[in-house]
Scaffold this motif. Structure first.
Motif, PDB file in Angstrom:
ATOM      1  N   LYS A  39      -6.331   9.667  -7.288  1.00  0.00           N
ATOM      2  CA  LYS A  39      -6.859  10.824  -6.573  1.00  0.00           C
ATOM      3  C   LYS A  39      -5.846  11.964  -6.639  1.00  0.00           C
ATOM      4  CE  LYS A  39      -9.607   8.119  -3.297  1.00  0.00           C
ATOM      5  NZ  LYS A  39     -10.930   8.631  -3.710  1.00  0.00           N
ATOM      6  N   GLY A  40      -6.193  13.097  -6.053  1.00  0.00           N
ATOM      7  CA  GLY A  40      -5.274  14.229  -6.034  1.00  0.00           C
ATOM      8  C   GLY A  40      -5.705  15.288  -7.020  1.00  0.00           C
ATOM      9  N   GLN A  96      -1.254  16.060   1.884  1.00  0.00           N
ATOM     10  CA  GLN A  96      -2.599  16.603   1.919  1.00  0.00           C
ATOM     11  C   GLN A  96      -3.509  15.641   2.676  1.00  0.00           C
ATOM     12  OE1 GLN A  96      -3.669  18.799  -1.883  1.00  0.00           O
ATOM     13  NE2 GLN A  96      -2.336  17.225  -2.724  1.00  0.00           N
ATOM     14  N   LYS A  97      -4.775  15.984   2.800  1.00  0.00           N
ATOM     15  CA  LYS A  97      -5.698  15.054   3.438  1.00  0.00           C
ATOM     16  C   LYS A  97      -5.820  13.804   2.568  1.00  0.00           C
ATOM     17  CE  LYS A  97     -10.058  16.960   1.610  1.00  0.00           C
ATOM     18  NZ  LYS A  97     -11.369  17.508   1.983  1.00  0.00           N
ATOM     19  N   ASN A 133      -4.653  12.544  -1.825  1.00  0.00           N
ATOM     20  CA  ASN A 133      -3.425  11.838  -2.185  1.00  0.00           C
ATOM     21  C   ASN A 133      -3.745  10.717  -3.169  1.00  0.00           C
ATOM     22  OD1 ASN A 133      -1.891  13.359  -0.328  1.00  0.00           O
ATOM     23  ND2 ASN A 133      -2.396  11.941   1.333  1.00  0.00           N
ATOM     24  N   SER A 134      -2.834  10.453  -4.100  1.00  0.00           N
ATOM     25  CA  SER A 134      -2.995   9.330  -5.026  1.00  0.00           C
ATOM     26  C   SER A 134      -2.417   8.077  -4.386  1.00  0.00           C
ATOM     27  CB  SER A 134      -2.285   9.626  -6.357  1.00  0.00           C
ATOM     28  OG  SER A 134      -2.918  10.682  -7.035  1.00  0.00           O
ATOM     29  N   TYR A 160       0.849  -1.191   0.000  1.00  0.00           N
ATOM     30  CA  TYR A 160       0.000   0.000   0.000  1.00  0.00           C
ATOM     31  C   TYR A 160       0.883   1.238   0.000  1.00  0.00           C
ATOM     32  CZ  TYR A 160      -2.834   3.786   2.005  1.00  0.00           C
ATOM     33  OH  TYR A 160      -3.443   4.999   2.236  1.00  0.00           O
ATOM     34  N   SER A 161       0.492   2.233  -0.789  1.00  0.00           N
ATOM     35  CA  SER A 161       1.162   3.531  -0.766  1.00  0.00           C
ATOM     36  C   SER A 161       0.159   4.589  -0.342  1.00  0.00           C
ATOM     37  CB  SER A 161       1.734   3.887  -2.139  1.00  0.00           C
ATOM     38  OG  SER A 161       2.150   5.247  -2.160  1.00  0.00           O
ATOM     39  N   ASN A 162       0.517   5.361   0.667  1.00  0.00           N
ATOM     40  CA  ASN A 162      -0.362   6.413   1.158  1.00  0.00           C
ATOM     41  C   ASN A 162      -0.302   7.679   0.306  1.00  0.00           C
ATOM     42  OD1 ASN A 162      -2.232   7.181   3.281  1.00  0.00           O
ATOM     43  ND2 ASN A 162      -0.694   8.682   3.885  1.00  0.00           N
TER      44      ASN A 162
END
Length: 376
Positions: free
Chosen positions: A222-223, A190-191, A195-196, A181-183
């Motif tokens: 996202k992002g 950012q919130k 984030n992607s 998983y990458s946050n």
């Protein structure tokens, strides 16, 4: 008499200090290890794209990228250990760093291992990226190397992600589970919703001479910078390799849903629902005359799902379907345990949308050359 005893005591003290420091150094060396490693690769390349002139150049990373790295570990006892890996890419022909602004562009991880498996954090390649220590896809003897013969010209091969965590399970009868998983594949400042993120789940299984891997990956896109990509990219990848001893055979399949670009068109992003594609690869490596002969063929076909189509410059491509085909062959001959010389030839072509005038030179080309690869 007093001075003689004093000088003798000083000598004993110095000797004791030297022995203590030597002992401390020996204990530190026994408890931890740090290794400098790397590869250097360069080749003379003849390359020709559709409608262009043939070029001759000194290129880097044909049979594997040029990298250097530091790897270390410490035994914590009771079967546990902590490790780190710091790796950077570079180009041998001009000495430039692999990626501006990054001291370690390939990998930067800290890990903990034990009877529970392995847990690692940092910057790392995705499960089907063919990058780094945690990629598990093994679909082709050429991997993503050898220019047009590599998988990146036909498949969606993922990327290296920042802010990642990966878990690798212990082996259960040849089976391992891999979760990543990458946050925030670039930033996670950012919130969460801006984030992607990257999600990956895979399994590897080995029995006898057979190796299998299955992976599902999700890029949520996202992002703020990706607001035109309103659907997540989902990629399913399978690979199988069987060692017949006289030869090793490879097979790979991938279905990519709503992906948003081609490696060959770096400045083109397909918005909205992107594109879907099925892709296949078949290859083999065979011992021959003291070296190894490798060959692979790759084929992909798909359709543009975005209502906006594909726009190159100011021109919108007219066809919404595409296909692409590449083939490559290489021969690697070892000069030592760490050095081999190689030669290769590769060819790429494409049809339908990808043979239109605006893009055909990016998808139709051939290359051949000779190179040298050294590991240290």
């Amino acid at each position: 008499m007093f001075f003689t005893i004093f000088r003798g005591s000083m000598k004993l003290a110095k000797t004791a200090l030297v022995l203590a420091l030597a002992s401390a150094g020996t204990m530190a060396a026994a408890e931890s290890q740090v290794t400098l490693y790397g590869t250097i690769d360069g080749a003379v390349v003849v390359n020709k794209a559709k409608g262009g002139d043939a070029t001759v150049s000194l290129d880097d990373g044909i049979a594997g990228g040029s990298v250097w790295g530091l790897e270390g570990s410490e035994d914590l006892g009771n079967g546990y250990s902590v490790g780190f890996l710091l790796e950077n890419g570079f180009t041998m022909d001009n000495g430039a760093a692999g990626e501006d602004g990054k001291a370690f562009s390939k990998q930067a991880t800290l890990s903990l291992s034990g009877n529970f498996g392995e847990l690692a954090f940092g910057r790392m390649g995705g499960l089907a990226s063919y990058e780094g220590s945690y990629s598990i896809w093994d679909a082709s003897p050429l991997g993503t190397d050898y220019l047009q013969g590599g998988l990146g010209n036909t498949f969606v091969t993922g990327q290296i992600n920042n802010n990642s965590i990966v878990y690798v399970s212990p082996e259960f009868g040849g089976l391992k589970i891999h979760a990543q998983y990458s946050n925030g594949v670039e930033e996670d400042t950012q919130k969460w919703s801006r984030n992607s993120h990257y999600y990956g789940l895979g399994a590897t299984y080995e029995i006898g001479n057979l190796s299998l891997a299955g992976i599902v990956e999700r890029f949520d896109n996202k992002g703020a910078e990706n607001k035109d990509k309103d659907k997540a990219t989902i990629v399913y990848s399978l690979s199988a390799a069987y060692d017949f001893e006289v030869a090793k055979a490879f097979f790979g399949y991938q279905y990519a849903s709503r992906f948003h670009g081609f490696d060959q068109l770096e400045d083109v992003t397909v918005a909205g629902k992107g594109m879907n594609q099925n892709a296949f690869t078949l290859g083999a490596e065979v011992p021959a005359a003291g070296g190894t002969f490798k060959v692979a063929a790759n084929y992909g076909f798909g359709k543009v799902k975005s209502a906006d189509g594909v726009v190159v410059g100011d021109e919108k491509l007219s066809n919404d379907k595409f296909n692409r085909f590449t083939v490559g062959a290489a021969y690697e001959y070892p000069l030592s345990k760490r050095t081999f010389v190689y030669g290769w030839g590769a060819y790429a072509t494409a049809g339908k949308m990808l043979k239109e005038k605006a893009v055909e030179e990016d998808f139709k080309s051939w290359s051949l050359g000779l190179g040298l690869h050294h590991a240290f």
